[in-house]
Design a protein around this motif. Structure first.
Motif, PDB file in Angstrom:
ATOM      1  N   ASP A   1       2.612  21.632  -0.196  1.00  0.00           N
ATOM      2  CA  ASP A   1       2.777  21.512  -1.645  1.00  0.00           C
ATOM      3  C   ASP A   1       3.635  20.318  -2.064  1.00  0.00           C
ATOM      4  O   ASP A   1       3.955  20.154  -3.230  1.00  0.00           O
ATOM      5  N   TYR A   2       3.982  19.473  -1.112  1.00  0.00           N
ATOM      6  CA  TYR A   2       4.754  18.261  -1.402  1.00  0.00           C
ATOM      7  C   TYR A   2       3.828  17.060  -1.485  1.00  0.00           C
ATOM      8  O   TYR A   2       2.781  17.017  -0.839  1.00  0.00           O
ATOM      9  N   SER A   3       4.242  16.097  -2.270  1.00  0.00           N
ATOM     10  CA  SER A   3       3.555  14.821  -2.385  1.00  0.00           C
ATOM     11  C   SER A   3       4.574  13.762  -1.969  1.00  0.00           C
ATOM     12  O   SER A   3       5.461  13.402  -2.741  1.00  0.00           O
ATOM     13  N   ASN A   4       4.478  13.303  -0.724  1.00  0.00           N
ATOM     14  CA  ASN A   4       5.454  12.381  -0.145  1.00  0.00           C
ATOM     15  C   ASN A   4       4.733  11.104   0.256  1.00  0.00           C
ATOM     16  O   ASN A   4       3.805  11.145   1.065  1.00  0.00           O
ATOM     17  N   TYR A   5       5.163   9.997  -0.295  1.00  0.00           N
ATOM     18  CA  TYR A   5       4.483   8.732  -0.028  1.00  0.00           C
ATOM     19  C   TYR A   5       5.464   7.645   0.382  1.00  0.00           C
ATOM     20  O   TYR A   5       6.594   7.600  -0.108  1.00  0.00           O
ATOM     21  N   VAL A   6       4.965   6.765   1.245  1.00  0.00           N
ATOM     22  CA  VAL A   6       5.692   5.578   1.679  1.00  0.00           C
ATOM     23  C   VAL A   6       5.009   4.370   1.054  1.00  0.00           C
ATOM     24  O   VAL A   6       3.780   4.294   1.020  1.00  0.00           O
ATOM     25  N   LEU A   7       5.803   3.442   0.562  1.00  0.00           N
ATOM     26  CA  LEU A   7       5.309   2.160   0.073  1.00  0.00           C
ATOM     27  C   LEU A   7       5.557   1.144   1.172  1.00  0.00           C
ATOM     28  O   LEU A   7       6.693   0.982   1.635  1.00  0.00           O
TER      29      LEU A   7
ATOM     30  N   GLN B   1       4.589  -2.821   2.976  1.00  0.00           N
ATOM     31  CA  GLN B   1       4.009  -4.161   2.947  1.00  0.00           C
ATOM     32  C   GLN B   1       3.746  -4.487   4.406  1.00  0.00           C
ATOM     33  O   GLN B   1       4.693  -4.717   5.173  1.00  0.00           O
ATOM     34  N   GLY B   2       2.475  -4.420   4.799  1.00  0.00           N
ATOM     35  CA  GLY B   2       2.146  -4.511   6.217  1.00  0.00           C
ATOM     36  C   GLY B   2       2.753  -3.313   6.926  1.00  0.00           C
ATOM     37  O   GLY B   2       2.530  -2.178   6.537  1.00  0.00           O
ATOM     38  N   GLN B   3       3.560  -3.571   7.936  1.00  0.00           N
ATOM     39  CA  GLN B   3       4.226  -2.483   8.666  1.00  0.00           C
ATOM     40  C   GLN B   3       5.626  -2.177   8.130  1.00  0.00           C
ATOM     41  O   GLN B   3       6.249  -1.206   8.548  1.00  0.00           O
ATOM     42  N   GLN B   4       6.120  -2.998   7.203  1.00  0.00           N
ATOM     43  CA  GLN B   4       7.472  -2.809   6.666  1.00  0.00           C
ATOM     44  C   GLN B   4       7.496  -1.718   5.596  1.00  0.00           C
ATOM     45  O   GLN B   4       6.718  -1.752   4.638  1.00  0.00           O
ATOM     46  N   VAL B   5       8.397  -0.755   5.749  1.00  0.00           N
ATOM     47  CA  VAL B   5       8.595   0.285   4.739  1.00  0.00           C
ATOM     48  C   VAL B   5       9.506  -0.285   3.655  1.00  0.00           C
ATOM     49  O   VAL B   5      10.640  -0.675   3.924  1.00  0.00           O
ATOM     50  N   LEU B   6       8.979  -0.337   2.430  1.00  0.00           N
ATOM     51  CA  LEU B   6       9.745  -0.842   1.289  1.00  0.00           C
ATOM     52  C   LEU B   6      10.474   0.283   0.568  1.00  0.00           C
ATOM     53  O   LEU B   6      11.520   0.062  -0.027  1.00  0.00           O
ATOM     54  N   GLY B   7       9.899   1.480   0.613  1.00  0.00           N
ATOM     55  CA  GLY B   7      10.496   2.614  -0.065  1.00  0.00           C
ATOM     56  C   GLY B   7       9.616   3.838   0.070  1.00  0.00           C
ATOM     57  O   GLY B   7       8.568   3.793   0.729  1.00  0.00           O
ATOM     58  N   TYR B   8      10.040   4.925  -0.572  1.00  0.00           N
ATOM     59  CA  TYR B   8       9.300   6.180  -0.488  1.00  0.00           C
ATOM     60  C   TYR B   8       9.730   7.104  -1.610  1.00  0.00           C
ATOM     61  O   TYR B   8      10.750   6.868  -2.273  1.00  0.00           O
ATOM     62  N   TYR B   9       8.919   8.135  -1.818  1.00  0.00           N
ATOM     63  CA  TYR B   9       9.336   9.225  -2.698  1.00  0.00           C
ATOM     64  C   TYR B   9       8.885  10.545  -2.112  1.00  0.00           C
ATOM     65  O   TYR B   9       7.935  10.612  -1.334  1.00  0.00           O
TER      66      TYR B   9
ATOM     67  N   SER C   1       0.838  -1.200   0.000  1.00  0.00           N
ATOM     68  CA  SER C   1       0.000   0.000   0.000  1.00  0.00           C
ATOM     69  C   SER C   1       0.875   1.252   0.000  1.00  0.00           C
ATOM     70  O   SER C   1       2.018   1.228   0.446  1.00  0.00           O
ATOM     71  N   PHE C   2       0.291   2.320  -0.515  1.00  0.00           N
ATOM     72  CA  PHE C   2       0.914   3.633  -0.497  1.00  0.00           C
ATOM     73  C   PHE C   2       0.196   4.479   0.547  1.00  0.00           C
ATOM     74  O   PHE C   2      -1.035   4.507   0.577  1.00  0.00           O
ATOM     75  N   LYS C   3       0.967   5.159   1.365  1.00  0.00           N
ATOM     76  CA  LYS C   3       0.403   6.034   2.393  1.00  0.00           C
ATOM     77  C   LYS C   3       1.205   7.337   2.397  1.00  0.00           C
ATOM     78  O   LYS C   3       2.428   7.310   2.234  1.00  0.00           O
ATOM     79  N   PRO C   4       0.537   8.471   2.617  1.00  0.00           N
ATOM     80  CA  PRO C   4       1.294   9.719   2.756  1.00  0.00           C
ATOM     81  C   PRO C   4       2.279   9.620   3.930  1.00  0.00           C
ATOM     82  O   PRO C   4       1.979   8.984   4.946  1.00  0.00           O
ATOM     83  N   VAL C   5       3.439  10.223   3.768  1.00  0.00           N
ATOM     84  CA  VAL C   5       4.443  10.225   4.830  1.00  0.00           C
ATOM     85  C   VAL C   5       3.907  10.998   6.031  1.00  0.00           C
ATOM     86  O   VAL C   5       3.360  12.092   5.885  1.00  0.00           O
ATOM     87  N   GLU C   6       4.071  10.423   7.210  1.00  0.00           N
ATOM     88  CA  GLU C   6       3.705  11.066   8.472  1.00  0.00           C
ATOM     89  C   GLU C   6       4.980  11.572   9.142  1.00  0.00           C
ATOM     90  O   GLU C   6       6.022  10.908   9.071  1.00  0.00           O
ATOM     91  N   PRO C   7       4.923  12.711   9.811  1.00  0.00           N
ATOM     92  CA  PRO C   7       6.120  13.223  10.498  1.00  0.00           C
ATOM     93  C   PRO C   7       6.759  12.197  11.443  1.00  0.00           C
ATOM     94  O   PRO C   7       7.988  12.148  11.553  1.00  0.00           O
ATOM     95  N   ALA C   8       5.959  11.364  12.075  1.00  0.00           N
ATOM     96  CA  ALA C   8       6.489  10.363  13.008  1.00  0.00           C
ATOM     97  C   ALA C   8       7.330   9.290  12.311  1.00  0.00           C
ATOM     98  O   ALA C   8       8.063   8.559  12.976  1.00  0.00           O
ATOM     99  N   GLU C   9       7.242   9.204  10.979  1.00  0.00           N
ATOM    100  CA  GLU C   9       7.994   8.191  10.221  1.00  0.00           C
ATOM    101  C   GLU C   9       9.381   8.653   9.807  1.00  0.00           C
ATOM    102  O   GLU C   9      10.142   7.866   9.241  1.00  0.00           O
ATOM    103  N   ILE C  10       9.719   9.896  10.036  1.00  0.00           N
ATOM    104  CA  ILE C  10      10.980  10.432   9.526  1.00  0.00           C
ATOM    105  C   ILE C  10      12.182   9.629  10.016  1.00  0.00           C
ATOM    106  O   ILE C  10      13.097   9.348   9.238  1.00  0.00           O
ATOM    107  N   ASP C  11      12.196   9.211  11.279  1.00  0.00           N
ATOM    108  CA  ASP C  11      13.334   8.424  11.771  1.00  0.00           C
ATOM    109  C   ASP C  11      13.504   7.133  10.973  1.00  0.00           C
ATOM    110  O   ASP C  11      14.630   6.743  10.644  1.00  0.00           O
ATOM    111  N   VAL C  12      12.404   6.484  10.638  1.00  0.00           N
ATOM    112  CA  VAL C  12      12.458   5.248   9.841  1.00  0.00           C
ATOM    113  C   VAL C  12      13.004   5.550   8.454  1.00  0.00           C
ATOM    114  O   VAL C  12      13.850   4.811   7.928  1.00  0.00           O
ATOM    115  N   LEU C  13      12.553   6.649   7.857  1.00  0.00           N
ATOM    116  CA  LEU C  13      13.014   7.004   6.514  1.00  0.00           C
ATOM    117  C   LEU C  13      14.486   7.390   6.504  1.00  0.00           C
ATOM    118  O   LEU C  13      15.219   7.028   5.586  1.00  0.00           O
TER     119      LEU C  13
END
Length: 152
Positions: free
Chosen positions: A39-45, A47-55, A3-15
């Motif tokens: 004005d940014y479009s930031n998404y995390v990809l 699989q379940g709770q695992q972050v596979l990537g982002y843009y 799934s794709f989800k917008p990046v949340e500020p709390a995820e920055i450490d993971v990214l």
């Protein structure tokens, strides 16, 4: 399930951690935080709770600039970069954008190939744009014109 989800500020450490493992010249935490703007479009990809990537991308008027696509080091080569790129292109189209711009290291042939396969064309070179072990390297500026027939 992926799934794709917008990046949340709390995820920055993971990214930041993923970025440090996956890239030779990682973004800083401050740079990630500076991109958490409306004005940014930031998404995390995921699989379940695992972050596979982002843009991270930014829209200005009818243009989008893609700043980064990163796939976790242990997930590279599985098509997730293409999925992230396709998602970003679709988001840009949905927002009514007419073109997408990006810069890529001239030495990053896998990324250049990915962008070419999505329809991006070289539009110029920024000399010495990126830092590298030798001091600097060029950036290839690429552009994608978004039309109803743009392939994804």
């Amino acid at each position: 399930m992926i799934s794709f989800k917008p990046v949340e500020p709390a995820e920055i450490d993971v990214l930041v951690a993923l970025e440090q493992q996956a890239t030779e010249y990682p973004w800083s935490r401050a740079l990630f935080e500076s991109c958490l703007q409306p004005d940014y479009s930031n998404y995390v990809l995921r699989q379940g709770q695992q972050v596979l990537g982002y843009y991270f991308a930014q829209q200005v008027l009818d243009e989008v600039t893609l700043f980064t696509i990163t796939v976790a080091a242990d997930q590279q080569g599985k098509g997730y970069g293409r999925s992230l790129l396709q998602h970003m292109i679709q988001q840009a189209k949905s927002a009514g954008c007419r073109q997408v711009w990006l810069e890529v290291r001239a030495s990053n042939q896998p990324a250049i190939n990915l962008y070419h396969s999505a329809g991006f064309q070289p539009a110029g070179v920024r000399k010495g744009y990126y830092q590298n072990a030798a001091g600097s390297e060029d950036a290839v500026v690429m552009q994608l014109l978004l039309t109803k027939s743009t392939t994804e």
